[in-house]
Design a protein around this motif. Sequence first.
Motif, PDB file in Angstrom:
ATOM      1  N   HIS A 194      56.389  25.665   6.098  1.00  0.00           N
ATOM      2  CA  HIS A 194      55.180  25.694   5.277  1.00  0.00           C
ATOM      3  C   HIS A 194      54.425  27.013   5.369  1.00  0.00           C
ATOM      4  O   HIS A 194      53.301  27.113   4.872  1.00  0.00           O
ATOM      5  CB  HIS A 194      54.234  24.530   5.618  1.00  0.00           C
ATOM      6  CG  HIS A 194      54.883  23.183   5.597  1.00  0.00           C
ATOM      7  ND1 HIS A 194      55.239  22.564   4.425  1.00  0.00           N
ATOM      8  CD2 HIS A 194      55.290  22.368   6.593  1.00  0.00           C
ATOM      9  CE1 HIS A 194      55.812  21.405   4.698  1.00  0.00           C
ATOM     10  NE2 HIS A 194      55.855  21.268   6.005  1.00  0.00           N
ATOM     11  N   ASP A 196      54.148  30.979   4.222  1.00  0.00           N
ATOM     12  CA  ASP A 196      54.697  31.957   3.296  1.00  0.00           C
ATOM     13  C   ASP A 196      55.081  33.211   4.080  1.00  0.00           C
ATOM     14  O   ASP A 196      54.893  33.296   5.299  1.00  0.00           O
ATOM     15  CB  ASP A 196      53.732  32.258   2.148  1.00  0.00           C
ATOM     16  CG  ASP A 196      52.392  32.828   2.618  1.00  0.00           C
ATOM     17  OD1 ASP A 196      52.342  33.411   3.723  1.00  0.00           O
ATOM     18  OD2 ASP A 196      51.394  32.679   1.890  1.00  0.00           O
ATOM     19  N   VAL A 368      58.935  35.888  -5.120  1.00  0.00           N
ATOM     20  CA  VAL A 368      58.135  35.883  -3.898  1.00  0.00           C
ATOM     21  C   VAL A 368      56.652  35.970  -4.228  1.00  0.00           C
ATOM     22  O   VAL A 368      56.263  36.302  -5.335  1.00  0.00           O
ATOM     23  CB  VAL A 368      58.536  37.053  -2.963  1.00  0.00           C
ATOM     24  CG1 VAL A 368      60.010  36.991  -2.619  1.00  0.00           C
ATOM     25  CG2 VAL A 368      58.184  38.405  -3.577  1.00  0.00           C
ATOM     26  N   PRO A 370      52.444  34.804  -2.187  1.00  0.00           N
ATOM     27  CA  PRO A 370      51.770  33.872  -1.280  1.00  0.00           C
ATOM     28  C   PRO A 370      51.873  32.436  -1.774  1.00  0.00           C
ATOM     29  O   PRO A 370      52.097  32.190  -2.973  1.00  0.00           O
ATOM     30  CB  PRO A 370      50.312  34.347  -1.291  1.00  0.00           C
ATOM     31  CG  PRO A 370      50.336  35.723  -1.874  1.00  0.00           C
ATOM     32  CD  PRO A 370      51.514  35.786  -2.779  1.00  0.00           C
ATOM     33  N   ASN A 371      51.722  31.481  -0.852  1.00  0.00           N
ATOM     34  CA  ASN A 371      51.636  30.076  -1.263  1.00  0.00           C
ATOM     35  C   ASN A 371      50.491  29.912  -2.253  1.00  0.00           C
ATOM     36  O   ASN A 371      49.401  30.428  -2.045  1.00  0.00           O
ATOM     37  CB  ASN A 371      51.393  29.178  -0.048  1.00  0.00           C
ATOM     38  CG  ASN A 371      52.632  29.016   0.811  1.00  0.00           C
ATOM     39  OD1 ASN A 371      53.740  29.303   0.370  1.00  0.00           O
ATOM     40  ND2 ASN A 371      52.448  28.569   2.048  1.00  0.00           N
ATOM     41  N   LYS A 375      54.504  30.390  -8.088  1.00  0.00           N
ATOM     42  CA  LYS A 375      55.973  30.456  -8.178  1.00  0.00           C
ATOM     43  C   LYS A 375      56.561  29.153  -8.721  1.00  0.00           C
ATOM     44  O   LYS A 375      57.387  29.159  -9.641  1.00  0.00           O
ATOM     45  CB  LYS A 375      56.560  30.786  -6.799  1.00  0.00           C
ATOM     46  CG  LYS A 375      56.036  32.073  -6.192  1.00  0.00           C
ATOM     47  CD  LYS A 375      56.718  32.415  -4.880  1.00  0.00           C
ATOM     48  CE  LYS A 375      56.414  31.411  -3.766  1.00  0.00           C
ATOM     49  NZ  LYS A 375      54.995  31.427  -3.352  1.00  0.00           N
ATOM     50  N   GLU A 478      63.171  26.801  -2.447  1.00  0.00           N
ATOM     51  CA  GLU A 478      63.375  26.660  -0.993  1.00  0.00           C
ATOM     52  C   GLU A 478      64.684  25.926  -0.674  1.00  0.00           C
ATOM     53  O   GLU A 478      64.698  24.891  -0.005  1.00  0.00           O
ATOM     54  CB  GLU A 478      62.189  25.929  -0.348  1.00  0.00           C
ATOM     55  CG  GLU A 478      60.864  26.650  -0.490  1.00  0.00           C
ATOM     56  CD  GLU A 478      60.776  27.923   0.345  1.00  0.00           C
ATOM     57  OE1 GLU A 478      61.735  28.229   1.072  1.00  0.00           O
ATOM     58  OE2 GLU A 478      59.754  28.604   0.266  1.00  0.00           O
ATOM     59  N   HIS A 507      61.243  31.418   1.490  1.00  0.00           N
ATOM     60  CA  HIS A 507      60.578  32.167   2.562  1.00  0.00           C
ATOM     61  C   HIS A 507      61.586  32.590   3.621  1.00  0.00           C
ATOM     62  O   HIS A 507      61.198  33.127   4.659  1.00  0.00           O
ATOM     63  CB  HIS A 507      59.477  31.306   3.200  1.00  0.00           C
ATOM     64  CG  HIS A 507      58.343  31.014   2.268  1.00  0.00           C
ATOM     65  ND1 HIS A 507      57.728  29.790   2.195  1.00  0.00           N
ATOM     66  CD2 HIS A 507      57.730  31.792   1.355  1.00  0.00           C
ATOM     67  CE1 HIS A 507      56.772  29.826   1.283  1.00  0.00           C
ATOM     68  NE2 HIS A 507      56.761  31.029   0.757  1.00  0.00           N
ATOM     69  N   GLU A 521      57.623  39.701  -7.689  1.00  0.00           N
ATOM     70  CA  GLU A 521      56.470  39.263  -6.915  1.00  0.00           C
ATOM     71  C   GLU A 521      55.377  38.741  -7.846  1.00  0.00           C
ATOM     72  O   GLU A 521      55.069  39.365  -8.868  1.00  0.00           O
ATOM     73  CB  GLU A 521      55.917  40.431  -6.089  1.00  0.00           C
ATOM     74  CG  GLU A 521      54.673  40.069  -5.286  1.00  0.00           C
ATOM     75  CD  GLU A 521      53.988  41.282  -4.707  1.00  0.00           C
ATOM     76  OE1 GLU A 521      53.822  41.341  -3.474  1.00  0.00           O
ATOM     77  OE2 GLU A 521      53.601  42.187  -5.492  1.00  0.00           O
ATOM     78  N   ASN A 523      51.414  37.733  -7.521  1.00  0.00           N
ATOM     79  CA  ASN A 523      50.278  37.843  -6.603  1.00  0.00           C
ATOM     80  C   ASN A 523      49.007  38.128  -7.398  1.00  0.00           C
ATOM     81  O   ASN A 523      48.966  39.097  -8.176  1.00  0.00           O
ATOM     82  CB  ASN A 523      50.526  38.961  -5.579  1.00  0.00           C
ATOM     83  CG  ASN A 523      49.617  38.853  -4.380  1.00  0.00           C
ATOM     84  OD1 ASN A 523      48.784  37.951  -4.290  1.00  0.00           O
ATOM     85  ND2 ASN A 523      49.756  39.777  -3.449  1.00  0.00           N
TER      86      ASN A 523
END
Length: 569
Positions: A194, A196, A368, A370-371, A375, A478, A507, A521, A523
């Motif tokens: 869990h 990132d 990719v 951050p959580n 995504k 994942e 991850h 990415e 973000n």
Amino acid sequence: MTLLIQAAGVAHAHGGNELFEDLLFEIRLGDRIALIGENGAGKSTLMKIAARLIKPDRGAVTWQRGIRVGYLKQDPDFPAGTTARSIVALAAGDVAALEARLAFLEGQMSEPLGDDELAEVMDDYAVTLGRLEEIDPESAAAAGAAMLAGLGLAERVWDTPAGALSGGEKRLVALAELLLQEPDVLLLDEPDNHLDVRARTWLEARIRAHKGAVALISHDRYLIDQVCTAIAELEDGKIVLYPGGGYSRFLETKRDRLIRQAELRELEERQFKKLKASAEQLTQWARQNPKFASRAENQRRKLAEERERLESTPIPVLRRRRIDVSFDASRGSTVALEATALAKSFGERTVFQPFDLVVRQGESIALVGPNGAGKTTLFRMLLGEEPPTSGTLRIGGSTAIGYYAQEHETLDPAKTPLETVRRLKPWTEQQAISFLSTLLFTRDDALNRISRLSGGERARLQIAVLMLGGANLLLLDEPTNNLDLASREALENALIEFDGTMITISHDRYFLDNVCTRTIEINDGLVTDYPGGYSEYLSRSGMGTLLTRMPPPAPQAKQGGKKQKAGVG
């Protein structure tokens, strides 16, 4: 180095299954040990024994007097009424909580206790009193907040009752609590779940800086490379320690060890055959001449001893059975998908600013960020489950999508693996079971309800579904979660050989480096394109190609005869 925990001659069985026997496992001050092994090998059980949570069936476990051992549970629970903020404040040294702990320990000391129990209570009292004398209440609150932020727990849930948090959020709180308590020995069971990529990097720094010892169970080979000084592999009920750390080095060292063992075994078996031939020859002579009887008897005794020794010594296994994965698909459209000015918002929250994206047939792309960056939302849009707010998204006419869901929600929990496979292929029961066996399912596993399968079994079943689906565009969310290291490597090799297109959220940085040749990415609403896998993405961070359509510069204006710089809206 100082010995903190020693498990000697330890044996333990679970459900009638002997996990390990006559095991020796030691943790010393300064150790950073990765405990690895196949799923079901007994790694978590050994951790719980070291944490004093369960007792072994046989053997002895000793702890250095007064040491504090912290264990990260897979499914943590917290007292009613607590929140993430209050839990970490207490762990960081909240004054009221420490005073309450002292009062509790004083009550314990007034009870009739054995010498060892009283010594533990007094040691605990001394440590707690020391923390109370040193604590700065303001810095404790700040340390707790910094820990939650570092591990990536959203601030909006810090004051939510702990019981209402998701399973992943509870694990983050438990990890934050444990790190703040700074025990002498950290026992971490899958601490990277869990987290990132940013939070994993932050955790690596914390583990390296820990003053005591750390033993962790992890399938993150990149994390193992970054923090561990030794790898302990639990296999066939035995532990082998590989000093030096580094997963790639471990693989090489293990292979060399097994090759030497196999060569030695071959030599011993040749010598055994010579000994057997000699014993048979002497026995023949003894029948004709009694003076050879004593020598024949001695040779037969040596032969029996050598046979017993060989039979009790495991035969080295150079290549263990692992899942057999391959993805076959027809060639798809030259352009697998194309997005033009694609944007997504939920109310006032912007997930993606308008961006353009072209994915061509055969590309392997890492997604990719951050959580919570969006995504999985992008995947849902590609699957047609979430409409864009604006812009267009076109899937190639010959593109067939296969989806691996992180929580395995695409699997029907009421069905069995056998039913799931036969729904996709018109196979007989035996054909379906034979196929499932290549993914390490037994007949009993194949007939079990999916709701009763372990996480690893559900992961392997999702891979089976993808293999049978014939998709030429794989969307993998994942995919390495719940897979042991051998299964991850088998999946990687299959994806490297795959002729179709793949986009993966992961991850697992080692996986991304091995499989992906392009990184995208997401973000803060911006979408940026980088060539290469995870390591190349890191080296080029901030130097990628922005795919987001930025608004045009504001018109230049003059003021006092000077030009003003153009702003970006």
